[in-house]
Design a protein around this motif. Structure first.
Motif, PDB file in Angstrom:
ATOM      1  N   ALA A 204       0.952  -1.211   0.031  1.00  0.00           N
ATOM      2  CA  ALA A 204      -0.011   0.123   0.069  1.00  0.00           C
ATOM      3  C   ALA A 204       0.750   1.260  -0.001  1.00  0.00           C
ATOM      4  O   ALA A 204       0.447   2.149  -0.709  1.00  0.00           O
ATOM      5  N   LEU A 205       2.083   1.205   0.897  1.00  0.00           N
ATOM      6  CA  LEU A 205       2.893   2.710   0.987  1.00  0.00           C
ATOM      7  C   LEU A 205       3.522   2.602  -0.246  1.00  0.00           C
ATOM      8  O   LEU A 205       4.113   3.912  -0.658  1.00  0.00           O
ATOM      9  N   SER A 206       4.070   1.494  -1.147  1.00  0.00           N
ATOM     10  CA  SER A 206       4.790   1.565  -2.065  1.00  0.00           C
ATOM     11  C   SER A 206       4.152   1.790  -3.250  1.00  0.00           C
ATOM     12  O   SER A 206       4.711   2.447  -4.428  1.00  0.00           O
ATOM     13  N   TYR A 207       2.887   1.399  -3.620  1.00  0.00           N
ATOM     14  CA  TYR A 207       2.199   1.569  -5.171  1.00  0.00           C
ATOM     15  C   TYR A 207       0.950   2.628  -5.064  1.00  0.00           C
ATOM     16  O   TYR A 207       0.836   2.982  -6.250  1.00  0.00           O
ATOM     17  N   CYS A 208       0.553   2.899  -3.936  1.00  0.00           N
ATOM     18  CA  CYS A 208      -0.364   3.699  -3.947  1.00  0.00           C
ATOM     19  C   CYS A 208      -0.202   5.228  -3.936  1.00  0.00           C
ATOM     20  O   CYS A 208       0.849   5.537  -3.080  1.00  0.00           O
ATOM     21  N   ASP A 209      -1.036   6.097  -4.501  1.00  0.00           N
ATOM     22  CA  ASP A 209      -0.807   7.454  -4.795  1.00  0.00           C
ATOM     23  C   ASP A 209      -1.333   8.068  -3.242  1.00  0.00           C
ATOM     24  O   ASP A 209      -0.750   8.977  -2.815  1.00  0.00           O
ATOM     25  N   ARG A 210      -2.463   7.760  -3.002  1.00  0.00           N
ATOM     26  CA  ARG A 210      -2.934   8.052  -1.520  1.00  0.00           C
ATOM     27  C   ARG A 210      -3.397   7.033  -0.715  1.00  0.00           C
ATOM     28  O   ARG A 210      -4.194   5.894  -1.469  1.00  0.00           O
ATOM     29  N   LEU A 211      -3.780   6.989   0.530  1.00  0.00           N
ATOM     30  CA  LEU A 211      -4.337   6.064   1.143  1.00  0.00           C
ATOM     31  C   LEU A 211      -5.604   6.413   1.900  1.00  0.00           C
ATOM     32  O   LEU A 211      -5.458   7.794   2.450  1.00  0.00           O
ATOM     33  N   LEU A 212      -6.543   5.628   1.997  1.00  0.00           N
ATOM     34  CA  LEU A 212      -7.729   5.933   2.663  1.00  0.00           C
ATOM     35  C   LEU A 212      -7.769   5.202   4.107  1.00  0.00           C
ATOM     36  O   LEU A 212      -7.692   4.169   4.129  1.00  0.00           O
ATOM     37  N   LEU A 213      -7.358   5.921   5.021  1.00  0.00           N
ATOM     38  CA  LEU A 213      -7.273   5.215   6.389  1.00  0.00           C
ATOM     39  C   LEU A 213      -8.583   5.309   7.090  1.00  0.00           C
ATOM     40  O   LEU A 213      -9.562   6.039   7.348  1.00  0.00           O
ATOM     41  N   VAL A 214      -9.268   3.956   7.286  1.00  0.00           N
ATOM     42  CA  VAL A 214     -10.608   3.553   8.108  1.00  0.00           C
ATOM     43  C   VAL A 214     -10.370   2.939   9.369  1.00  0.00           C
ATOM     44  O   VAL A 214      -9.819   2.049   9.619  1.00  0.00           O
ATOM     45  N   TYR A 215     -10.823   3.832  10.470  1.00  0.00           N
ATOM     46  CA  TYR A 215     -10.757   3.510  11.795  1.00  0.00           C
ATOM     47  C   TYR A 215     -12.108   2.925  12.268  1.00  0.00           C
ATOM     48  O   TYR A 215     -13.069   3.043  11.752  1.00  0.00           O
ATOM     49  N   ASP A 216     -11.465   2.352  13.476  1.00  0.00           N
ATOM     50  CA  ASP A 216     -12.778   1.389  14.134  1.00  0.00           C
ATOM     51  C   ASP A 216     -13.999   2.187  14.586  1.00  0.00           C
ATOM     52  O   ASP A 216     -15.026   1.656  14.366  1.00  0.00           O
ATOM     53  N   ASP A 217     -13.954   3.647  14.923  1.00  0.00           N
ATOM     54  CA  ASP A 217     -15.072   4.300  15.103  1.00  0.00           C
ATOM     55  C   ASP A 217     -15.599   4.916  13.819  1.00  0.00           C
ATOM     56  O   ASP A 217     -16.746   5.705  14.058  1.00  0.00           O
ATOM     57  N   GLY A 218     -15.338   4.625  12.680  1.00  0.00           N
ATOM     58  CA  GLY A 218     -15.972   4.895  11.585  1.00  0.00           C
ATOM     59  C   GLY A 218     -15.701   6.081  10.918  1.00  0.00           C
ATOM     60  O   GLY A 218     -16.135   6.662   9.678  1.00  0.00           O
ATOM     61  N   HIS A 219     -14.698   6.774  11.358  1.00  0.00           N
ATOM     62  CA  HIS A 219     -14.238   8.015  10.779  1.00  0.00           C
ATOM     63  C   HIS A 219     -13.096   7.739   9.699  1.00  0.00           C
ATOM     64  O   HIS A 219     -12.386   6.592  10.003  1.00  0.00           O
TER      65      HIS A 219
END
Length: 336
Positions: A199-214
């Motif tokens: 994910a860190l090497s190939y993706c342009d951006r990352l969508l971080l999904v947290y346990d609380d829904g944000h």
């Protein structure tokens, strides 16, 4: 692709909320986060298989919540975690199913359909499986076949839920290189990934999904520089250090970034601009490779230091090292 204030969940129970994301053509978006956090929920909301609780998903001017499945299938293909069980179908038959949205009422394939099928199978390196029953191949081969089916749709948008499932390390890297090739051709890709290094090497951006829904949207370097993985996965210090070691090969310390460890005792160690430097090369897997093209010396700190490296320590060269490593492990003939 645009996600505007998306709220998603099941039976009116919210799982993720306030997802805002504008994705440029050809961009690769990786979705990461703990199990059960809502990664698959977001992907299902994007592909239209889950009705939104709020907000909207647009594919160009196509509103996913209002569009017919056939309209969506002509611009988007999907790889899910659900295992299909086709009866009496070869692997080529399964890949051919990706062309159904473009066939006539009798499902007949045209020359251009067969060309897309051939290309997809070549990209996923499964041509030799063409005449083999899908039920008779390994789980990893089945996964590559299903991804080829999605590619055969010639999609503008490719949505993938854990696409590296069942794959060994070689095929994971080959898949990511294929996705990079597709993105270079303008295909927009959104994929959930468990392998953080991919994910860190190939993706342009990352969508971080947290346990609380944000959710948060960050570049890979921002994720590392801000230490976001620790909170995202609720890691203690020891766990976080081990994660950092697996990603950049060194213990985490304040100021460590994804590509450059300024806390390294040998930093700066190479005549490469810091903004383009990649510390991963200090753990280059090609040190003992006879024809790596360069040489190295041991420093008094017990660190291998490259000299006359055939792959100067620029960030963009690391994929060449990975390719060389594959050749070392599996023999010649590995393509870019």
């Amino acid at each position: 692709m645009k996600l505007d204030k998306v709220i998603a969940g099941y039976h009116k129970k919210i799982v993720v909320r306030d997802v805002d994301l504008n994705v440029a053509p050809g961009e690769i978006i990786g979705i990461i986060g703990p199990n059960g956090g809502g990664k698959s929920t977001i992907l299902k909301s994007i592909n239209g298989s889950l009705s939104l609780i709020g907000g909207s998903v647009l594919l160009d001017d196509l509103d996913v919540s209002k569009a017919l499945p056939k309209e969506i299938s002509k611009v988007m293909s999907v790889v899910t975690t659900e295992r299909v069980k086709p009866i009496l179908m070869t692997c080529r038959d399964v890949v051919s199913a990706g062309r159904i949205p473009f066939t006539d009422g009798f499902g007949r394939l045209k020359e251009e359909d067969n060309a897309q099928i051939d290309r997809a199978m070549e990209l996923m390196k499964i041509k030799e499986l063409s005449d083999i029953a899908y039920s008779d191949v390994s789980d990893g081969q089945k996964q590559r076949t299903l991804i080829a089916r999605a590619i055969a749709q010639d999609p503008k948008f490719l949505v993938m839920d854990e696409p590296t499932s069942y794959m060994d390390i070689r095929h994971r890297y080959e898949l990511m290189e294929t996705l990079k090739k597709l993105s270079d051709e303008g295909v927009t890709i959104v994929a959930s990934l468990h392998e953080l290094e991919l994910a860190l090497s190939y993706c342009d951006r990352l969508l971080l999904v947290y346990d609380d829904g944000h959710v948060l949207v960050k570049r890979p370097d921002e994720v590392m520089e801000e230490g976001l993985l620790k909170q995202l996965f609720d890691l203690d210090e020891d766990m976080y250090d081990k994660v950092m070691q697996s990603i950049i090969g060194t213990k985490n310390a304040g100021g460590t970034s994804f590509f450059t460890n300024r806390n390294c005792k040998s930093f700066p160690c190479h005549d490469v601009p810091e903004t383009e430097f990649n510390c991963m090369f200090c753990y280059c897997p090609l040190y003992d490779y006879d024809d790596c093209g360069g040489s190295y010396v041991w420093t008094d700190k017990g660190i291998k230091n490259c000299k006359n490296c055939a792959f100067p320590h620029f960030r963009d060269n690391y994929s060449k090292v990975i390719k060389k490593l594959k050749e070392k492990m599996y023999g010649q003939g590995i393509k870019e």
